[in-house]
Write an enzyme that holds these catalytic residues in place. Structure first.
Site, PDB file in Angstrom:
ATOM      1  N   ASP A  91       0.830  -1.216   0.000  1.00 55.19           N
ATOM      2  CA  ASP A  91       0.000   0.000   0.000  1.00 55.19           C
ATOM      3  C   ASP A  91       0.860   1.259   0.000  1.00 55.19           C
ATOM      4  OD1 ASP A  91      -2.218  -1.594   0.103  1.00 55.19           O
ATOM      5  OD2 ASP A  91      -2.598  -1.287   2.237  1.00 55.19           O
ATOM      6  N   CYS A 147     -22.284 -11.450  -0.802  1.00 49.70           N
ATOM      7  CA  CYS A 147     -21.625 -10.193  -0.424  1.00 49.70           C
ATOM      8  C   CYS A 147     -22.435  -8.991  -0.874  1.00 49.70           C
ATOM      9  CB  CYS A 147     -20.210 -10.143  -0.994  1.00 49.70           C
ATOM     10  SG  CYS A 147     -20.108 -10.288  -2.797  1.00 49.70           S
ATOM     11  N   CYS A 177     -24.433  -6.171   2.007  1.00 51.27           N
ATOM     12  CA  CYS A 177     -23.901  -4.833   2.256  1.00 51.27           C
ATOM     13  C   CYS A 177     -25.016  -3.894   2.720  1.00 51.27           C
ATOM     14  CB  CYS A 177     -23.241  -4.265   1.000  1.00 51.27           C
ATOM     15  SG  CYS A 177     -22.559  -2.605   1.254  1.00 51.27           S
ATOM     16  N   CYS A 217     -19.182   2.826   1.069  1.00 47.95           N
ATOM     17  CA  CYS A 217     -18.563   1.708   1.780  1.00 47.95           C
ATOM     18  C   CYS A 217     -18.247   2.105   3.225  1.00 47.95           C
ATOM     19  CB  CYS A 217     -17.284   1.290   1.055  1.00 47.95           C
ATOM     20  SG  CYS A 217     -16.347  -0.009   1.893  1.00 47.95           S
ATOM     21  N   CYS A 241     -14.786  -2.533   7.965  1.00 48.21           N
ATOM     22  CA  CYS A 241     -15.979  -3.390   7.927  1.00 48.21           C
ATOM     23  C   CYS A 241     -15.593  -4.730   7.317  1.00 48.21           C
ATOM     24  CB  CYS A 241     -17.068  -2.717   7.093  1.00 48.21           C
ATOM     25  SG  CYS A 241     -18.573  -3.696   6.887  1.00 48.21           S
ATOM     26  N   CYS A 244     -18.949 -14.384   2.883  1.00 47.01           N
ATOM     27  CA  CYS A 244     -18.403 -15.085   1.712  1.00 47.01           C
ATOM     28  C   CYS A 244     -18.174 -16.562   2.026  1.00 47.01           C
ATOM     29  CB  CYS A 244     -17.090 -14.436   1.289  1.00 47.01           C
ATOM     30  SG  CYS A 244     -16.293 -15.253  -0.122  1.00 47.01           S
TER      31      CYS A 244
END
Length: 390
Positions: free
Chosen positions: A140, A200, A204, A220, A247, A254
């Site tokens: 990252d 998924c 949400c 999100c 989250c 999943c």
């Protein structure tokens, strides 16, 4: 320059020793996902993450990051999936403080430092095998399209929830990339196994997926609690539940995560008490308390005001009337208007008479216009509740 691709067995052994659960190699070819990424940003799905607009060319061509790049080593290191948290246990009962939730990737020390240090050891092994090679490690820390690289290297496929999913190890793992000039034997790409499953997408709570494989970051919960610096949109707050940092919902549901392995790197499970933190305790953290508690931890990214903003929303969602005294203290003494505004929302969402009385008392002494607007919006909720025709 190596005329023949080098075997990667020594790298795989070293990766296992360092706690990496996944390793794969792919050529450092131009990346097709750069076009998708550019369209995604152009559609506004990146929200306020303006830094993602930069470096599109570098995302496409890895040679812009490492001149002469020939191979990319992709690595995955698991973090904990906490699947035994009873949703009913986080609500305020009989005066007890409500509990929040923190994403599994933040239940240890800062993963950037942990994963980066181990990835550098892999790079050292590459340079031992090919002393003339050069390379860089990324966790990252650069414009790297890690999901396409991970898929091409066989680590997993880009799932409908936009996470990289491994058929045998799920999706709860950190990714790292080593871009190197060494020529290494490459692995087969992974294939998509999401099939017709939409768990998924259906789970949400903020409808952050406009379509499969596409995330609208602006909706999100992870974005709202970490990347967003200002007020959280009011129409999304009630859907955020008890989450205060990140989250896991789309991963929790999943099917490929049902047998997610336990992390082997202990530093990634060193903060397990944050799985269900005491929200009222967090709301009263001062600057020094915040720095002390979250030193070397991902939550420091939100800064104190950002975390307390998130905590206030969670209290409004899962707290009860017993939380009002603490909320009242914060509303009257907290220096950050961002926090006070979200505390006002929390009081309105709790919706008790004590909560509304607290809001009316605070309004008279509140000087910040944004907080006054939040108080007025919260008090308007009482009018709606009192309206028998509503």
């Amino acid at each position: 320059m190596c005329a023949k691709a080098l075997a990667t067995d020594p790298l795989r052994l070293r990766a296992q020793q360092l706690g990496f659960d996944l390793i794969g190699v792919t050529p450092a070819d131009p990346l097709q996902a750069a076009d998708f990424f550019a369209r995604w940003v152009a559609l506004g799905f990146a929200g306020a993450m303006g830094y993602l607009e930069r470096g599109i060319d570098r995302r496409r061509n890895l040679a812009r990051l490492v001149p002469g790049a020939r191979s990319v080593i992709c690595l995955g290191m698991h973090y904990p999936m906490v699947d035994d948290r009873d949703p009913n246990s986080i609500r305020s009962v009989d005066g007890e403080s409500p509990k929040g939730r923190v994403a599994g990737y933040a239940l240890g020390d800062d993963y950037h430092d942990i994963v980066q240090a181990r990835a550098r050891s892999i790079l050292e092994e590459v340079q031992r095998i090919d002393p003339t090679s050069k390379g860089r490690c990324f966790v990252d820390t650069a414009p790297v399209l890690e999901r396409e690289l991970g898929q091409r290297a066989g680590l997993g496929w880009w799932g409908k929830n936009t996470c990289l999913i491994n058929k045998h190890r799920g999706s709860a793992f950190f990714l790292a990339e080593i871009v190197t000039t060494a020529s290494l034997h490459v692995d087969r790409p992974a294939t998509d196994h999401c099939g017709t499953c939409t768990h998924c997408l259906d789970a949400c709570p903020t409808d952050a997926f406009p379509e499969p494989y596409v995330l609208d970051a602006r909706r999100c919960i992870s974005y709202l609690t970490i990347e967003l610096r200002g007020p959280i949109p009011r129409h999304l707050r009630s859907s955020m539940g008890e989450w205060i940092f990140g989250c896991d919902i789309c991963q929790d549901v999943c099917p490929w995560n049902r047998r997610a392995p336990t992390p082997v790197v202990e530093d990634l499970t060193s903060r397990m008490e944050l799985a269900t933190p005491d929200l009222l305790e967090l709301l009263e953290l001062d600057d020094e308390g915040f720095r002390r508690r979250f030193r070397n931890h991902p939550i420091k990214r939100t800064k104190r005001a950002g975390l307390l903003r998130n905590v206030a929303v969670a209290i409004g969602n899962v707290g009860g009337d017993s939380c009002v005294p603490v909320l009242a203290r914060v509303l009257s003494h907290e220096p950050a208007a961002l926090v006070r505004g979200h505390v006002a929302w929390a009081l309105g969402n709790i919706g008790s008479q004590d909560a509304f009385d607290t809001l009316r008392a605070a309004r008279n002494g509140e000087a910040d216009r944004s907080v006054v607007e939040e108080i007025d919006a919260a008090l308007a909720r009482q009018s709606r509740l009192d309206d028998p025709d509503n």
